[in-house]
Motif scaffolding. Structure first.
Motif, short mmCIF file in Angstrom:
data_model
loop_
_atom_site.label_atom_id
_atom_site.label_comp_id
_atom_site.label_asym_id
_atom_site.label_seq_id
_atom_site.Cartn_x
_atom_site.Cartn_y
_atom_site.Cartn_z
N VAL B 89 -0.88 -10.63 25.84
CA VAL B 89 -0.68 -12.08 25.96
C VAL B 89 -1.70 -12.79 25.08
CG1 VAL B 89 0.43 -12.30 28.22
CG2 VAL B 89 -2.01 -11.93 28.09
N CYS B 109 -6.24 -16.87 36.71
CA CYS B 109 -4.90 -16.33 36.46
C CYS B 109 -4.87 -14.82 36.63
CB CYS B 109 -4.45 -16.71 35.05
SG CYS B 109 -2.87 -15.98 34.60
N SER B 110 -3.97 -14.36 37.46
CA SER B 110 -3.89 -12.93 37.75
C SER B 110 -3.42 -12.12 36.54
CB SER B 110 -2.94 -12.69 38.93
OG SER B 110 -1.67 -13.24 38.67
N VAL B 111 -2.52 -12.71 35.77
CA VAL B 111 -2.02 -12.01 34.59
C VAL B 111 -3.15 -11.85 33.57
CG1 VAL B 111 -0.38 -12.09 32.70
CG2 VAL B 111 0.30 -12.93 34.94
N LYS B 113 -6.37 -11.67 34.09
CA LYS B 113 -7.29 -10.62 34.54
C LYS B 113 -6.76 -9.22 34.21
CE LYS B 113 -8.60 -12.54 38.87
NZ LYS B 113 -8.79 -12.29 40.30
N LEU B 114 -5.51 -9.01 34.54
CA LEU B 114 -4.90 -7.69 34.33
C LEU B 114 -4.82 -7.34 32.85
CD1 LEU B 114 -3.36 -5.23 35.44
CD2 LEU B 114 -1.27 -6.60 35.32
N MET B 115 -4.44 -8.31 32.06
CA MET B 115 -4.22 -8.03 30.65
C MET B 115 -5.52 -7.82 29.87
SD MET B 115 -1.16 -7.48 30.22
CE MET B 115 -0.08 -7.31 31.64
#
Lengths: 137, 137
Positions: B89, B109-111, B113-115
């Motif tokens: 992203v 933002c959870s996305v 963090k993960l990315m």
DNA sequence: TATAATCCTACTGTTCCGATAGGGTAATAG
DNA sequence: CTATTACCCTATCGGAACAGTAGGATTATA
């Protein structure tokens, strides 16, 4: 690149996981909170339901809810359901394998070798991350 | 997903790295050996030259050659030149950063963090892999 | 000077993504 | 029983990006 579908899906799941009670939540509530088009989100949640991640309840007072505890929902499952393959080339995909047209021998292919490394590292992260790990801190 | 442009680019570079002498190699030689459209490969090698990975020689007996030893050509450089961002992203990209429209706060933002996790793991692989590591064994 | 090769711009067909439209179906409230 | 609410499902569409093509300009060698 991660599609918006997957991105929005993860955000929606996180929203559900952060609720205290695991009761049905309406699409419009999630859509407003996360700034996602209502109709688009509808199709995303539908996909997640078909993948066995979400359950749904119809009619008044209905909505979507997690079928399992957040701790048991792996990112691999979510991404495979929404995005498809995790690997960057089909010829190294575990769940969506496809042979390359141009490659006579996979084992001799430099791209193949490299992308296996990348895939394994990515899988390691996604397999060991659950929805619970993404919770707002 | 890795674009064919990047995939073909890596294959072509590997082909060059596997040559004993580092003298100019014609597009058509690589194109035939690796099953890549001549014209398409032409545009790919041009990109790699502009990125400082390849050098070229015009006219009869011309072609493309590596500007540096294979051991010094990192996969991060190659992929960034051909594919663009390595991150999944834009909001976690080091070299191609872009803010998300829908996200009021990146850190929540959870996305995001993960990315970041995925990106760091991918970078680790690509930074520590050079063209020399991809050589036919 | 002929030839071989890269250089460069522009264009095109196809596919996929993001989003929308519009109605169908099931469950609940009253 | 009926109106309302909310999920269910298919089809469609504009736009962007990708993969590849066309055609010639430029440069270097023999």
């Amino acid at each position: 690149m991660l599609s918006k579908k997957t991105k929005y899906g993860i955000k929606a799941l996180t929203y559900l996981a952060n609720r205290i009670e695991n009761c049905p939540v309406q699409i419009s509530e999630i859509s407003k909170s996360e700034n996602i088009s209502h109709k688009f989100l509808e199709s995303i949640l539908l996909t997640l339901r078909k993948a066995g991640v979400l359950g749904s309840k119809k009619g008044k007072g209905g909505g979507y809810y997690l079928l399992k505890p957040a701790l048991e929902i792996k990112m691999t499952d979510v991404i495979r359901a929404l995005e498809g393959p995790i690997a960057m080339v089909p010829c190294v995909s575990l769940n969506f394998y496809e042979k390359c047209d141009d490659c006579p021998d996979e084992n001799a292919c430099s791209v193949h070798k490299l992308m296996i490394q990348v895939r394994d590292n990515t899988l390691h992260v996604l397999r060991n991350t659950t929805l619970a790990d993404l919770n707002a801190s």
